[in-house]
Motif scaffolding. Sequence first.
Motif, PDB file in Angstrom:
ATOM      1  N   THR A 179       3.704  29.560  18.530  1.00 15.35           N
ATOM      2  CA  THR A 179       2.744  29.555  19.039  1.00 15.35           C
ATOM      3  C   THR A 179       2.129  28.509  19.246  1.00 15.35           C
ATOM      4  N   HIS A 180       1.517  28.141  20.383  1.00 12.40           N
ATOM      5  CA  HIS A 180       0.249  27.055  20.494  1.00 12.40           C
ATOM      6  C   HIS A 180      -0.071  27.042  20.987  1.00 12.40           C
ATOM      7  N   VAL A 181      -1.941  27.686  20.941  1.00 14.30           N
ATOM      8  CA  VAL A 181      -2.676  27.998  22.084  1.00 14.30           C
ATOM      9  C   VAL A 181      -3.818  26.809  21.809  1.00 14.30           C
ATOM     10  N   ASP A 182      -4.247  26.224  22.702  1.00 13.98           N
ATOM     11  CA  ASP A 182      -5.421  25.516  22.007  1.00 13.98           C
ATOM     12  C   ASP A 182      -6.733  26.124  21.732  1.00 13.98           C
ATOM     13  N   GLY A 183      -6.963  25.410  20.443  1.00 14.18           N
ATOM     14  CA  GLY A 183      -8.275  25.335  20.049  1.00 14.18           C
ATOM     15  C   GLY A 183      -7.339  26.694  18.947  1.00 14.18           C
ATOM     16  N   ASP A 184      -6.559  26.597  18.419  1.00 10.19           N
ATOM     17  CA  ASP A 184      -5.932  28.057  17.083  1.00 10.19           C
ATOM     18  C   ASP A 184      -5.153  27.554  16.816  1.00 10.19           C
ATOM     19  N   ALA A 185      -4.743  28.576  15.876  1.00 17.89           N
ATOM     20  CA  ALA A 185      -4.435  27.858  14.600  1.00 17.89           C
ATOM     21  C   ALA A 185      -2.791  28.518  15.434  1.00 17.89           C
ATOM     22  N   PRO A 186      -1.183  27.187  14.802  1.00 18.45           N
ATOM     23  CA  PRO A 186      -0.978  27.686  15.614  1.00 18.45           C
ATOM     24  C   PRO A 186      -0.300  29.013  14.677  1.00 18.45           C
ATOM     25  N   VAL A 187       0.632  29.975  14.893  1.00 15.07           N
ATOM     26  CA  VAL A 187       1.381  30.966  14.830  1.00 15.07           C
ATOM     27  C   VAL A 187       2.627  30.609  14.621  1.00 15.07           C
ATOM     28  N   LYS A 188       3.109  31.054  12.950  1.00 14.00           N
ATOM     29  CA  LYS A 188       4.417  31.035  12.990  1.00 14.00           C
ATOM     30  C   LYS A 188       5.041  32.688  13.108  1.00 14.00           C
ATOM     31  N   CYS A 189       6.664  32.736  13.641  1.00 15.92           N
ATOM     32  CA  CYS A 189       6.860  33.732  14.011  1.00 15.92           C
ATOM     33  C   CYS A 189       8.826  33.415  13.979  1.00 15.92           C
ATOM     34  N   ASN A 190       9.694  34.713  13.213  1.00 19.23           N
ATOM     35  CA  ASN A 190      10.675  35.164  13.133  1.00 19.23           C
ATOM     36  C   ASN A 190      11.351  34.995  14.616  1.00 19.23           C
ATOM     37  N   TYR A 191      12.706  34.334  14.866  1.00 19.46           N
ATOM     38  CA  TYR A 191      13.170  34.547  16.077  1.00 19.46           C
ATOM     39  C   TYR A 191      13.287  35.928  16.620  1.00 19.46           C
ATOM     40  N   GLU A 192      13.752  36.651  15.170  1.00 18.66           N
ATOM     41  CA  GLU A 192      13.978  38.296  15.630  1.00 18.66           C
ATOM     42  C   GLU A 192      12.805  39.522  16.670  1.00 18.66           C
ATOM     43  N   ALA A 193      11.912  38.372  16.401  1.00 17.13           N
ATOM     44  CA  ALA A 193      10.762  38.538  17.227  1.00 17.13           C
ATOM     45  C   ALA A 193       9.848  38.227  18.508  1.00 17.13           C
ATOM     46  N   ARG A 194      11.180  36.932  19.251  1.00 22.32           N
ATOM     47  CA  ARG A 194      10.955  36.066  19.928  1.00 22.32           C
ATOM     48  C   ARG A 194      10.368  36.971  21.377  1.00 22.32           C
ATOM     49  N   ASN A 195      11.429  37.884  21.548  1.00 16.65           N
ATOM     50  CA  ASN A 195      11.228  38.563  22.986  1.00 16.65           C
ATOM     51  C   ASN A 195       9.928  38.764  23.261  1.00 16.65           C
ATOM     52  N   MET A 196       9.205  40.116  22.197  1.00 19.92           N
ATOM     53  CA  MET A 196       8.569  40.114  21.589  1.00 19.92           C
ATOM     54  C   MET A 196       6.994  39.561  21.805  1.00 19.92           C
ATOM     55  N   VAL A 197       7.570  38.315  20.916  1.00 19.40           N
ATOM     56  CA  VAL A 197       5.877  37.206  21.230  1.00 19.40           C
ATOM     57  C   VAL A 197       5.807  37.105  22.622  1.00 19.40           C
ATOM     58  N   MET A 198       6.849  36.819  23.540  1.00 18.87           N
ATOM     59  CA  MET A 198       7.007  35.994  24.824  1.00 18.87           C
ATOM     60  C   MET A 198       6.797  37.365  25.819  1.00 18.87           C
ATOM     61  N   SER A 199       6.977  38.435  25.601  1.00 18.90           N
ATOM     62  CA  SER A 199       6.460  39.203  26.779  1.00 18.90           C
ATOM     63  C   SER A 199       4.873  39.531  26.549  1.00 18.90           C
ATOM     64  N   ASN A 200       3.557  38.852  25.842  1.00 22.17           N
ATOM     65  CA  ASN A 200       2.523  39.319  25.448  1.00 22.17           C
ATOM     66  C   ASN A 200       2.220  37.988  25.270  1.00 22.17           C
ATOM     67  N   PHE A 201       2.565  36.510  25.531  1.00 16.25           N
ATOM     68  CA  PHE A 201       1.876  35.285  24.679  1.00 16.25           C
ATOM     69  C   PHE A 201       1.516  34.802  26.099  1.00 16.25           C
ATOM     70  N   TRP A 202       2.168  34.697  27.071  1.00 17.09           N
ATOM     71  CA  TRP A 202       1.177  33.874  27.573  1.00 17.09           C
ATOM     72  C   TRP A 202       0.283  35.059  29.292  1.00 17.09           C
ATOM     73  N   LEU A 203       0.199  36.198  29.143  1.00 16.80           N
ATOM     74  CA  LEU A 203      -0.750  37.081  29.874  1.00 16.80           C
ATOM     75  C   LEU A 203      -2.238  37.645  28.755  1.00 16.80           C
ATOM     76  N   GLY A 204      -2.663  36.079  27.809  1.00 12.32           N
ATOM     77  CA  GLY A 204      -3.710  36.018  27.732  1.00 12.32           C
ATOM     78  C   GLY A 204      -4.352  37.075  26.251  1.00 12.32           C
ATOM     79  N   ARG A 205      -3.077  37.312  26.048  1.00 11.65           N
ATOM     80  CA  ARG A 205      -3.337  39.146  24.362  1.00 11.65           C
ATOM     81  C   ARG A 205      -2.742  38.607  23.757  1.00 11.65           C
ATOM     82  N   ILE A 206      -3.126  37.473  22.734  1.00  3.41           N
ATOM     83  CA  ILE A 206      -2.917  36.558  21.798  1.00  3.41           C
ATOM     84  C   ILE A 206      -2.997  37.520  20.334  1.00  3.41           C
TER      85      ILE A 206
END
Length: 283
Positions: A69-96
């Motif tokens: 995950t890349h968010v401007d101003g924050d350190a990148p966060v590495k995630c396992n592919y098993e968490a991909r849908n979970m991460v994408m469900s929240n990532f773009w909604l401003g709830r990092i």
Amino acid sequence: MSCFSTNIPTPFSNRVVFVPDYVNMDALDKCLQDNRVTFIPINTATFDAQVEHKTYPRFLLLEKDYFVTHVDGDAPVKCNYEARNMVMSNFWLGRIQRVTSDLKQVNGLWVSWRPLVHFFVYEGADSLQSECTALHNTVFEYVNTDDFGALAEIVKRKPHCEQKYFGVNNGQTYTLVNTDNVEQKYEFSRLNLRTLGFKLWKEETTVQSLIDEEAQLAVFRPNPSRRPGFKLHDADGRVIVDGEPFMLHIANYEYDPESEMDDEYDDIPEDERQFYGKEWVKA
């Protein structure tokens, strides 16, 4: 049938996932959120995250064995592919913070703390709800077969998926199938999807436990044939007449007006908002 869109303008064109040429997209489990993002192939020799941030304040970058995950101003966060849908469900909604609060960290990667529930969806009859929180911990693929035994074998080859059961979606009809005994099934409707989905997060849930629970509820569920004089009343005490339109408010016991739900609500498709407890639904 592929559910990956590649550089195609969509209502969610600002939701970008960059894909290096060494990442095999066909080897990845498909996610419900894949239909709500744009995948852009990149040349890693010239890719510059800081340059991309000028256009996309937040984006995902796929790697061979994980994604970032890349968010401007924050350190990148590495995630396992098993968490991909979970991460994408929240990532773009401003709830990092939600990205990691629903996960656990193992060997430097954020992963799902429960096995993924595998859903098989009949082509042309997709009724899964990408914004339904209960389905965040899932993967899915399109099928056109009624051979549940063959589907069970697919799940058994995926150790990261729940091995006790898998889901099948055919339009408004949903079925949870016992992986070891495909004759044992539990059917439910789209209206029950959210409630049932949370039960799938519980380790003790099985197809049999859901069948037993349904049998117990049936004993207490009102039966019109046993109550011929039953009448439905509205909040003011007026009798609801057959054939007369009325409004039913579906309350979500999780809803908290002080939470970040209000921000997320604006991003939910209109036909799904009733599942989030803020909409009046015509019965």
